[in-house]
Design a protein around this motif. Structure first.
Motif, short mmCIF file in Angstrom:
data_model
loop_
_atom_site.label_atom_id
_atom_site.label_comp_id
_atom_site.label_asym_id
_atom_site.label_seq_id
_atom_site.Cartn_x
_atom_site.Cartn_y
_atom_site.Cartn_z
N LEU A 382 0.82 -1.21 0.00
CA LEU A 382 0.00 0.00 0.00
C LEU A 382 0.85 1.26 0.00
CD1 LEU A 382 -2.81 -1.08 2.50
CD2 LEU A 382 -3.04 -0.70 0.03
N ALA A 383 1.93 1.23 0.79
CA ALA A 383 2.82 2.40 0.84
C ALA A 383 3.47 2.65 -0.52
CB ALA A 383 3.89 2.20 1.91
N SER A 384 3.85 1.56 -1.22
CA SER A 384 4.46 1.70 -2.54
C SER A 384 3.47 2.24 -3.55
CB SER A 384 5.01 0.35 -3.01
OG SER A 384 6.00 -0.13 -2.12
N LEU A 385 2.25 1.71 -3.49
CA LEU A 385 1.21 2.19 -4.41
C LEU A 385 0.88 3.66 -4.17
CD1 LEU A 385 -1.26 -0.82 -4.50
CD2 LEU A 385 -0.05 0.14 -6.46
N ALA A 386 0.98 4.10 -2.92
CA ALA A 386 0.64 5.48 -2.59
C ALA A 386 1.61 6.47 -3.24
CB ALA A 386 0.63 5.67 -1.08
#
Length: 551
Positions: A382-386
């Motif tokens: 999720l952090a990478s996608l953000a």
């Protein structure tokens, strides 16, 4: 980063479409955005490149972009060319991500997200316009893609790989390294003589075809003189090496740059091993970089980009890729290193010394570092996608100031329909000030009764929007763009031009010393007769061709 397909590719297509509608129609300047198209306009009307047309780079870009003057593209040539440039950047990003998908065994979702991030980073730091660097990147990536497919699927694809390599070299001098680099890759990866022979023969045939076609558009005899006269060894050393060292030591960005140099190689080296700390640190470091970018944009008063930030990320990704190549000898990292080579060629420039116009190798290296960890950690995924929506949001803020060398231009002020001035600008919007400038220019030209005229030192769209021939052969008479044509340009001013329209607020100023001044403009200011001055322009008459009572 694991996202179900085909949704991520839909996102990629939507982002590209958004850029085509939200950015392509907006803004016009008097320098870069019309430079190549002005040359293309001359070639379309039969002028010889390197003969009449003044150009100091290889010939592909002015010839390629002349397509917009054919029907139906000529209905809105400037807008069509801007859409074509976005298509070039999108294809360069997508094809690079597809290569990475195969060699790293990524899902389609990872590849699509990498393509989207690459496109955003590359498309958003430069106005959409015909440019030799973007053409060089485009043909280099096509060459790499066809080479990869030729070695893995069909040897016949090595022929278009060679042709695209020649076209890359024909776009800008530094891309001369691309055909040679691809030949080395074929030799290393093919492990047989047949692929090398096919590629080498295709390369020779493509080079011969290039010069045969060039002869229809250009003076081949002046080709080498024109493209070799301007760049010095010092220029190459600074653009290729010193610029990156300066970026790493830049006092405003060291806190963003230095953690990346450690964390990206570390995350790559740890690979599938336990613990997510290196990958989490890398996400945090990229987040810090984006934070620095946001801070710059929020405080900015003009359109300049903090390119040192991306240069530092490029150095980190190149270092990590070379470390992985030395450690694994894997095909994947050999190809990523080759992509970095293409980006490095793109960064060798007089003005835009950065690899950001081809950000795909850096994005791919970061994605390769994060992807193994993201498969096991939902939080890290999720952090990478953000990072992607954060990048889009930050660049949206940054686009509040449009690219201009003549002072700040805010997006909110770009409201005038430039197509009312000339059909060539149909679909383009500018500021009311630019609308007034071009309106004044067209009125002035209309009073010259068909006499040959030029605008100095710039307003590069001048002859395109008026549909008239350019007797000087160049629309931006900077010393660095005139190069070895200095005497020819002076002679044409004296013998072929009746009137010079001098733009008051040109940037760079014509009286500057060195390559960014304009001797041609200063010659007019010193020796020609001033007829009138007001608004944005002054009108000068050539005393050798226009009698005093013709004022």
């Amino acid at each position: 980063m694991i996202v179900p397909s085909p949704l991520p590719w839909v996102v990629f297509a939507l982002v590209v479409s958004f850029y085509c509608t939200a950015y392509a129609p907006f803004g016009i300047d008097n320098n870069d955005t019309g430079f190549i198209l002005g040359l293309s306009h001359q070639i379309f009307h039969g002028a010889s490149l390197y003969g009449h047309v003044v150009y100091v780079r290889p010939p592909v870009s002015p010839i390629l972009h002349a397509f917009v003057f054919f029907r139906p593209f000529s209905l809105a040539p400037v807008l069509v060319d801007r859409l074509f440039v976005f298509l070039q950047l999108a294809l360069s990003s997508a094809l690079s991500a597809l290569i990475a998908r195969r060699v790293f065994s990524w899902t389609g979702g990872v590849a699509a997200m990498a393509a989207t991030a690459s496109f955003v980073l590359s498309a958003h730091v430069f106005p959409p316009m015909a440019w030799h660097t973007i053409d060089g990147i485009f043909f280099s990536v096509l060459a790499l893609y066809f080479m990869e497919a030729g070695l893995n699927k069909n040897r016949a694809l090595l022929a278009p790989a060679a042709l695209c390599g020649v076209l890359a070299a024909g776009s800008k001098q530094p891309f001369l390294l691309v055909p040679a680099m691809l030949l080395l890759l074929v030799a290393v990866r093919g492990r047989r003589w047949l692929p090398v022979v096919i590629y080498a023969l295709s390369l020779a045939g493509s080079a011969l075809l290039f010069f045969l076609v060039l002869g229809r558009f250009a003076s081949v005899g002046m080709f080498w003189t024109a493209i070799s006269a301007q760049t010095t060894g010092t220029d190459l050393l600074y653009a290729g090496f010193g610029n990156y060292l300066r970026s790493l030591l830049h006092e405003d960005y060291r806190l963003s740059a230095w953690p990346l140099l450690a964390l990206l190689p570390l995350a790559l080296l740890r690979g599938e091993r336990g613990g997510v700390l290196p990958a989490a640190g890398l996400v945090a470091a990229v987040g810090m970089l984006l934070g620095g970018l946001a801070r710059f944009y929020l405080a900015a008063s003009d359109s300049y980009q903090p390119l040192e930030l991306f240069n530092s990320l490029f150095v980190a990704s190149l270092l990590g890729s070379l470390i992985m190549l030395a450690r694994t000898r894997a095909e994947s990292w050999l190809l990523v290193a080759a992509m970095h080579g293409i980006a490095w060629c793109a960064s060798i420039s007089w003005g835009y010394l950065t690899p950001v116009l081809y950000s795909a190798p850096t994005v791919i290296a970061v994605a390769a570092a994060l992807e193994p960890w993201c498969r096991r950690s939902a939080a890290l995924r999720l952090a990478s996608l953000a990072l992607l929506p954060a990048t889009l949001a930050i660049f949206w803020i940054g686009h509040g100031l449009f690219y201009s060398l003549e002072g700040p231009v805010r997006r909110s002020s770009i409201t005038a329909e430039m197509g009312r001035v000339s059909p060539a600008l149909r679909g383009i919007r500018g500021t009311p000030e630019q609308y007034g400038l071009y309106s004044e220019l067209m009125r002035t030209v209309g009073r010259l009764d068909g006499h040959p005229w030029v605008v100095l030192p710039d307003v590069t769209f001048a002859h395109l929007v008026s549909g008239t021939p350019n007797p000087l052969g160049i629309d931006w008479a900077l010393n660095t763009e005139v190069g070895p044509y200095r005497q020819a340009v002076a002679a044409r001013l004296d013998s072929a031009v009746d009137y010079a329209i001098v733009y008051h607020n040109a940037s760079p100023r014509p009286d500057l010393q060195g390559k960014f001044g304009s001797e041609a403009t200063m010659r007019v200011l010193r020796c020609w007769r001033l007829l009138e001055s007001g608004g944005d322009f002054s009108l000068y008459a050539n005393p050798a061709r226009v009698a005093g009572n013709d004022d």
